[in-house]
Scaffold this motif. Structure first.
Motif, PDB file in Angstrom:
ATOM      1  N   PRO A  14      -4.281   3.548  -2.194  1.00  0.00           N
ATOM      2  CA  PRO A  14      -4.277   2.137  -1.775  1.00  0.00           C
ATOM      3  C   PRO A  14      -5.659   1.635  -1.384  1.00  0.00           C
ATOM      4  N   ALA A  68       3.624  17.257   0.710  1.00  0.00           N
ATOM      5  CA  ALA A  68       4.085  16.939   2.057  1.00  0.00           C
ATOM      6  C   ALA A  68       5.283  17.793   2.445  1.00  0.00           C
ATOM      7  N   LEU A  69       6.103  18.103   1.442  1.00  0.00           N
ATOM      8  CA  LEU A  69       7.281  18.886   1.762  1.00  0.00           C
ATOM      9  C   LEU A  69       6.924  20.344   2.036  1.00  0.00           C
ATOM     10  N   ALA A 117       0.815  -1.222   0.000  1.00  0.00           N
ATOM     11  CA  ALA A 117       0.000   0.000   0.000  1.00  0.00           C
ATOM     12  C   ALA A 117       0.848   1.271   0.000  1.00  0.00           C
ATOM     13  N   LEU A 118       1.932   1.272   0.777  1.00  0.00           N
ATOM     14  CA  LEU A 118       2.750   2.486   0.823  1.00  0.00           C
ATOM     15  C   LEU A 118       3.394   2.762  -0.531  1.00  0.00           C
ATOM     16  N   GLY A 119       3.782   1.677  -1.201  1.00  0.00           N
ATOM     17  CA  GLY A 119       4.372   1.826  -2.526  1.00  0.00           C
ATOM     18  C   GLY A 119       3.348   2.272  -3.544  1.00  0.00           C
ATOM     19  N   LEU A 120       2.125   1.758  -3.399  1.00  0.00           N
ATOM     20  CA  LEU A 120       1.046   2.155  -4.306  1.00  0.00           C
ATOM     21  C   LEU A 120       0.808   3.645  -4.198  1.00  0.00           C
ATOM     22  N   GLN A 121       0.823   4.112  -2.965  1.00  0.00           N
ATOM     23  CA  GLN A 121       0.592   5.526  -2.728  1.00  0.00           C
ATOM     24  C   GLN A 121       1.681   6.349  -3.396  1.00  0.00           C
ATOM     25  N   ARG A 122       2.906   5.879  -3.242  1.00  0.00           N
ATOM     26  CA  ARG A 122       4.049   6.547  -3.840  1.00  0.00           C
ATOM     27  C   ARG A 122       3.900   6.542  -5.361  1.00  0.00           C
ATOM     28  N   PHE A 123       3.363   5.452  -5.876  1.00  0.00           N
ATOM     29  CA  PHE A 123       3.223   5.287  -7.320  1.00  0.00           C
ATOM     30  C   PHE A 123       2.097   6.159  -7.863  1.00  0.00           C
ATOM     31  N   PRO A 139      10.377   5.630 -12.969  1.00  0.00           N
ATOM     32  CA  PRO A 139      10.448   4.388 -13.738  1.00  0.00           C
ATOM     33  C   PRO A 139      10.299   4.633 -15.233  1.00  0.00           C
ATOM     34  N   PRO A 191       2.231  14.074  -4.215  1.00  0.00           N
ATOM     35  CA  PRO A 191       2.122  13.981  -2.748  1.00  0.00           C
ATOM     36  C   PRO A 191       3.385  14.440  -2.043  1.00  0.00           C
ATOM     37  N   VAL A 192       4.517  14.206  -2.707  1.00  0.00           N
ATOM     38  CA  VAL A 192       5.781  14.613  -2.091  1.00  0.00           C
ATOM     39  C   VAL A 192       5.831  16.130  -1.968  1.00  0.00           C
TER      40      VAL A 192
END
Lengths: 512, 283
Positions: free
Chosen positions: B120, B274-275, B110-116, B218, B270-271
């Motif tokens: 999630p 958040a930052l 889920a955390l990776g999905l969110q990052r992607f 990616p 999101p980054v």
């Protein structure tokens, strides 16, 4: 070793339960003995007990005295369905004896009295007459321990009636509280609760069948009819249910239970019936109707209020309903654990930060567990990290080459490390509970001691043998690496150089 | 006139970014990627990436990767396409996997999905014990009108998934309106009723703007092997694209980016959120 049960031939030869095996062998040299499998007995008896829930909703097994239990039914308000208490007792006992069981039963106001009567003088006690009825029975009938019975007999107290006028304090002092408790329970002065084996369902619909049925399709059709009836009842009370249980009572005293769970409360008969169809597809091997099923009951549990609504008119069509239905269908066919959603957990350990929970058993989200979105995390995580071999340029630098699942990879790009420590609040926790309280002495000495303790925590002798939880050992350094083919991996090194003997590398996830 | 203004604005943004040594603003990059005045070779008749990836819902896709270890690239690509299908009454993506392959392939995280860039909460994991169950679950999910997409990991060439089964899936999918993505492994191709067949290969990424040694967004080498959508003829030759996955979805990887000279890849949204203010100092 003692005899637990004997058959007719053995009892004719003079054997009785409770006898020593060697004595019995001496009496009957060619005695055939089987070791009692208590577990199996209990299971069979429990099945047996469950089946009797077709006579009364509250069925329980008393295991405190008999080897595999005594069956207790609470028949409050049920007897009239059988045409009175005598007829009910006759019906239940008669049915079992026809199957070849030795049965004795009794009806009384209290569990204790019924137990005493059924073991020593089967019959029915009229309401509030247990005092007289029990007076002539031996004290064993009070479900007492062997020592208590022996003690009572020694004192000449052989019948229950003799206990009635005795001073209670003396009895308690000599035989313990349990004697008084049993006596009061039998006489109805203290209420004795029984734990029902099958949770009590207030909302159910049932159908007794004149002719037993066997085919699964017929059963499912019956379930559909029952669902319609149950739905009417639920609608009248404005409630819906999340769990439905189908009890199939076999002619030969077994109950087959099918349960389904819905993601949200429902009372739609078509949906319920559909879920049972899906559930039954998972059952094919286990379903065995034996000689047929003569009663079916559909019960609802996990109830919640649900207002009656006009379907279709004012619904907002956000698809949530369709999704829930889909999850219900899939979970009941594939098993509840087959369909999972991710739930965040408030921890920074990657594999623990996500918990998979069944979609149909959704729980509240923890607002504090909302994850930090800046973290770099892989798209897929391996449930168990796999050990890899790594060559790094410098001991605590990123990997240069890696061997994973016997294939070598050359690392083209890497970033990191991201250090993930063990949960600090667990560090040293097991020690803290064992450490003895510090002695209070001279305050100055105390200060010195404190300083020393900080430098080198001194452990009592018995603690040194325990492995302390060392956060250094499980500190992980995570790297995102990319091999020359563009595959991106999430690997970590377990332990730190210097403090750990040999840090090891693991593969933990894959990036897209 | 307006196009020119945007181009100027973009050039200015780059200049300022170069002076300040920090990434170009996200919207600037996005505009740059789509601006009409993008230098395109005169003889370039290739269809635009946006057109190629704008696939209507209700289509059976096959996403092939050559090897099992490339599987996550296939999943990423499928998720990228499926993300665009979420909306309106369709709020869920189902991911199906055989239970025994959880350790082999890993489980969507889920955390990776969110990052992607995938919520999630919208991805439901289904793990079945057999392929028959998996196919049943897939059909059941495709027929639901609240499911946006169904992604299934299918290893090897199972008998249960023959042409008939894929035809069934394809029909159900176009009737129900949710797309199916079958992630397949290997180089063999068998007859199937899939309307689209992709071959995905991970590519070495461009690297982070200020750290060329770190993996960047990616990058996939995407080959369209088969494309049979309504109103469009099948192309004889396969098409190759190199795509980067960014917060704006798939963006064609610019030439020369392999050396790290490309425009700065914007950090996922999101980054940035958040930052907050710290983003300005991140460079």
């Amino acid at each position: 070793m003692k005899l637990m049960a004997v058959d007719a031939a053995a009892s004719k030869a003079g054997l009785a339960p409770g006898q020593n095996l060697s004595d019995a062998r001496a009496l009957v040299p060619d005695l055939e003995v089987r070791e009692a499998d208590r577990n199996a007995f209990e299971h069979v008896f429990a099945d047996f007990a469950d089946w009797h829930s077709n006579a009364s909703p509250i069925v329980s097994v008393l295991t405190d005295v008999a080897a595999y239990g005594d069956l207790v039914l609470d028949i409050t308000g049920v007897a009239h369905l059988f045409g009175g208490e005598e007829k009910m007792l006759e019906h239940l006992v008669g049915r079992l004896s026809r199957l070849g069981f030795t049965v004795s039963g009794a009806i009384a106001d209290t569990v204790g009295a019924a137990w005493a009567l059924s073991h020593f003088q089967p019959g029915i006690i009229a309401p509030d007459k247990q005092r007289d009825a029990l007076a002539d029975l031996p004290v064993v009938a009070l479900r007492l321990s062997d020592e208590q019975v022996a003690g009572l007999n020694q004192m000449g107290l052989k019948r229950i009636g003799q206990l009635y006028g005795r001073p209670r304090k003396a009895l308690q002092a000599r035989f313990g509280l349990s004697l008084l408790l049993r006596l009061d329970q039998a006489l109805g002065e203290i209420e004795e609760k029984i734990t029902p084996r099958i949770p009590l369902a207030e909302h159910f619909a049932e159908q007794r069948l004149a002719e037993p049925i066997g085919y699964l399709d017929d059963v499912l059709m019956m379930a559909r009819d029952l669902a319609v009836r149950l739905a009417l009842r639920l609608e009248a009370e404005q409630i819906g249910a999340q769990s439905f249980h189908l009890f199939l009572y076999r002619v030969d005293h077994k109950v087959i239970t099918l349960s389904i769970n819905a993601a949200r409360a429902t009372r739609d008969p078509a949906h319920i019936a559909q879920l049972f169809v899906h559930r039954s597809e998972r059952l094919v091997g286990e379903y065995d109707a034996g000689f047929g099923i003569d009663m079916i009951r559909l019960a609802a549990s996990s109830l919640s209020p649900m207002a009656s609504t006009q379907i279709g008119a004012f619904e907002t069509d956000d698809g949530a309903r369709d999704l829930d239905r889909l999850y219900d269908r899939m979970s009941n066919r594939l098993g509840a654990a087959a369909l999972m959603r991710s739930k965040f957990v408030n921890t920074h350990i990657p594999e623990r930060a996500i918990k998979l929970e069944p979609v149909v058993a959704r729980t509240e989200d923890d607002p504090e567990a909302a994850p930090d979105q800046t973290l770099v995390r892989p798209l897929r995580l391996l449930p168990n990290p796999e050990a890899i071999e790594v060559i790094a340029e410098v001991p605590d630098g990123p990997p240069m080459r890696m061997t994973w699942r016997r294939i070598g990879y050359r690392v083209a790009k890497a970033s990191g490390p991201e250090r993930i420590d063990a949960e600090w609040w667990r560090s040293g926790q097991n020690l803290a509970t064992i450490l003895p309280p510090q002695k209070r002495g001279d305050p100055r000495d105390d200060e010195k001691a404190d300083k020393k303790a900080k430098q080198l925590p001194k452990k009592p002798e018995h603690v040194s043998k325990l492995t302390a939880f060392d956060p250094m050992q499980v500190t992980r350094d995570y790297y995102v690496i990319e091999d020359d083919g563009g595959r991106r991996f999430w690997v970590f090194r377990l332990g730190l150089f210097g403090t750990t003997e040999a840090p090891r590398w693991f593969m933990h996830g894959f990036f897209a | 006139m307006r196009g020119l203004a945007i181009a100027d604005l973009d050039a200015l943004r780059r200049k300022i970014a170069a002076l300040e040594k920090r990434p170009v603003l996200a919207e600037g990059a996005a505009v740059a990627a789509q601006r009409p005045g993008r230098p395109v070779a005169a003889n370039d008749t290739r269809p635009r990436v946006e057109e190629l990836l704008a696939i209507p819902p209700g289509v059976l896709h096959e996403v092939f990767v050559d090897e099992q270890r490339n599987g996550t690239a296939g999943l990423g690509f499928a998720l990228g396409l499926a993300r665009g299908l979420i909306g309106g009454g369709r709020q869920a993506i189902l991911y199906l996997q055989l239970a025994e392959q959880a350790q082999e392939m890993g489980v969507p995280y889920a955390l990776g999905l969110q990052r992607f860039g995938i919520d999630p909460d919208k991805l439901i994991l289904a793990r079945t014990n057999s392929l028959t169950e998996l196919l049943w679950a897939m059909e059941e999910a495709v027929a639901c009108r609240a499911v946006a997409g169904v992604i299934a990991d299918i290893h090897g060439h199972p008998k249960a998934l023959d042409f008939t089964a894929s035809r069934r899936l394809s029909l159900r999918s176009s009737a129900g309106g949710s797309s199916v993505f079958l992630i397949r492994y290997g180089r063999e191709r068998e007859a199937s009723a899939a309307k689209l067949r992709w071959r995905i290969e991970p590519e070495l990424s461009a690297g982070q703007p200020f750290d060329p040694q770190a993996p960047g967004p990616p990058r996939y080498l995407v080959e369209i092997e088969k494309r049979r959508l309504a109103g469009k003829t099948a192309r004889a030759e396969t098409m190759r694209l190199t795509l980067d996955w960014t917060e704006n979805g798939f963006v064609p990887a610019e030439d020369g980016s392999r050396t790290g000279q490309s425009y700065a890849a914007p950090a996922p949204r999101p980054v940035v959120a958040a930052l907050g203010d710290r983003y300005a100092q991140a460079g």
